[in-house]
Enzyme design. Sequence first.
Site, PDB file in Angstrom:
ATOM      1  N   GLY B   6       0.843  -1.384  -0.103  1.00  0.00           N
ATOM      2  CA  GLY B   6      -0.024   0.000  -0.016  1.00  0.00           C
ATOM      3  C   GLY B   6       0.649   1.470   0.004  1.00  0.00           C
ATOM      4  O   GLY B   6       2.133   1.183   0.094  1.00  0.00           O
ATOM      5  N   ALA B   7       0.384   2.269  -0.255  1.00  0.00           N
ATOM      6  CA  ALA B   7       0.831   3.751  -0.148  1.00  0.00           C
ATOM      7  C   ALA B   7       1.536   3.695   1.184  1.00  0.00           C
ATOM      8  O   ALA B   7       2.474   4.769   1.325  1.00  0.00           O
ATOM      9  CB  ALA B   7      -0.063   4.888  -0.383  1.00  0.00           C
ATOM     10  N   GLU B   8       1.187   3.420   2.328  1.00  0.00           N
ATOM     11  CA  GLU B   8       1.760   3.614   3.679  1.00  0.00           C
ATOM     12  C   GLU B   8       2.036   2.485   4.474  1.00  0.00           C
ATOM     13  O   GLU B   8       2.647   2.566   5.412  1.00  0.00           O
ATOM     14  CB  GLU B   8       0.863   4.734   4.491  1.00  0.00           C
ATOM     15  N   ALA B   9       1.392   1.604   4.100  1.00  0.00           N
ATOM     16  CA  ALA B   9       1.610   0.172   4.795  1.00  0.00           C
ATOM     17  C   ALA B   9       1.508  -0.813   3.825  1.00  0.00           C
ATOM     18  O   ALA B   9       1.010  -0.852   2.875  1.00  0.00           O
ATOM     19  CB  ALA B   9       0.469   0.040   5.869  1.00  0.00           C
ATOM     20  N   ASP B 118     -10.727   8.661   5.622  1.00  0.00           N
ATOM     21  CA  ASP B 118     -10.164   8.035   4.444  1.00  0.00           C
ATOM     22  C   ASP B 118     -11.151   7.255   3.400  1.00  0.00           C
ATOM     23  O   ASP B 118     -10.883   6.269   3.109  1.00  0.00           O
ATOM     24  CB  ASP B 118      -8.719   7.618   4.345  1.00  0.00           C
TER      25      ASP B 118
END
Lengths: 329, 207
Positions: B6-9, B118
């Site tokens: 993912g983009a952050e995780a 989000d």
Amino acid sequence: MKICLGIESTAHTLGIGVINSEGKILKQVQKTFIPEIGGGIHPRKAAEHHFKYARELIKEVKNSNNFNLKDINYVAFSQGPGLGVCLRVGAVIARTLHQTLNIPLIGVNHCLAHLEIGKLFCDAKDPICVYTSGGNTQIIGFDGGRYRVFGETLDIPIGNMLDVFSREAHLQHPGGPKVEKLAKLSNKFVELPYTVKGMDFSFSGLLTAAINKLEAGEKLEDMCFSIQEVSFGMLVEVTERALAHTEKNEVLLTGGVAANLRLQEMLKIMAEEHGATFYVVPKQVAGDNGAMIAWTGLLQANYRQFLKIDESNVLPKWRIDEIEIPWIN
Amino acid sequence: MLFKKGAEANLYLETWYGKKIIRKYRYKKAYRIEELDFQLRRSRTFHEAKLLLEARKIGVPTPFIYMIDVKNTSIYMDYIEGNQLKKDMNHLINKNLICEKVGEKIGLLHSNDIIHGDLTTSNIIIAKNGIIYFIDFGLGGFSSSLEDKGVDLHLIKKALESTHYKFADECFDAILTGYKRIVGAEFLQNIKVKITEIESRGRYFQR
């Protein structure tokens, strides 16, 4: 081979650029309004500045050795978004050239022009665009016939935030380059609000907190460092998510704040982690300029997007996602 | 095994005492300075776990949490078999019905002062058994303010417009229909006004 003359006058810069359909800039001239210390861009004063220098710039273009005024096929101007009074100056020059040279008139969206000139000079095909300047901060990508805004500021743009902060700190306008220079002298992080709401971001709370902390005695260098880390961090985070969401493989940084090396570095690291290529628009066409308007005018001319004079009113709040883009598949 | 980047995780599909689970690890971002980075990752891990749990308590399906490792910014939770709404959306026959159900769940969250933070179609999963799960509360929080709830709805509206633009209006209307069932007509009216206000604040909004 077609040649287009473009006029830019959305804010503090009056610029005229001439470009041909091979993407070669034949001439680029500009004059920028500089506010006094402690002040920002006063719209009327900026417009007066543009009026004052308009004839001089036109003369300079006319005297160019690269082409004749009668070789020019189209005249394009930035129709919006921007400061109404400033936009009107560009519109008047464009309409005059349209009538005297008897060539088609083209209205160009300023944000679109920043992206298209960036794509031209970087040879990017389908990037996620980080467009950030004194007047705009948006994360944009092409999808389904239009540029879509994936994330944008909910209040003020980054460039504006940097300008207002530096004005409070008694630095000369524009503030971005000064903040960048001072930030290099520090590595002490002062906590500031980090506001990402979904895909959007907000900088007004950060600005207020930074001014308060500065007044409470924090060192200017430390504040400059922390402001950059937090605000750019927010911008890069959202860009990263847009990149992951759309699965594109290019990132293009454009607009006035693109000159900031720390922002470039952060975006580059992020892009490489995702296997994407990072591009930054060359300095000569990063800030507001006439060449980008001329280039976008040429793209529009292929689809005969010409304006009659009574359709050429300026559009101070024109959004990029309202425009159909026929030249990208 | 890396299940999804993912983009952050990153999500890892692992086995936890014989059970298939997902470990969500918020990884380091090299572009941020260490201090800011760890602070963000830690607080998001903690908040997300708390919100997942609270949402579940009030009847909004979320993955069950087995363990939280704040120091290593990881959450161990149930693995849900299904598809993201984003992937299913374009070929769903009963789009409106699903969107109404999504709206009801958002209504439930909001009437309990939970803000997702989000809301996109990537963060809603339709499980194989038809249950609609909400995931990724990392940017969420608790708030009773109309503003925060308005921003939540504004986000899902924008997510629809940017990725499912062909039927964005229809879907958003269906979401609001479901939302109204939970929060009532009066609150819906208030929040609609708020959403318009939030949109008008965006730069260069066409008035």
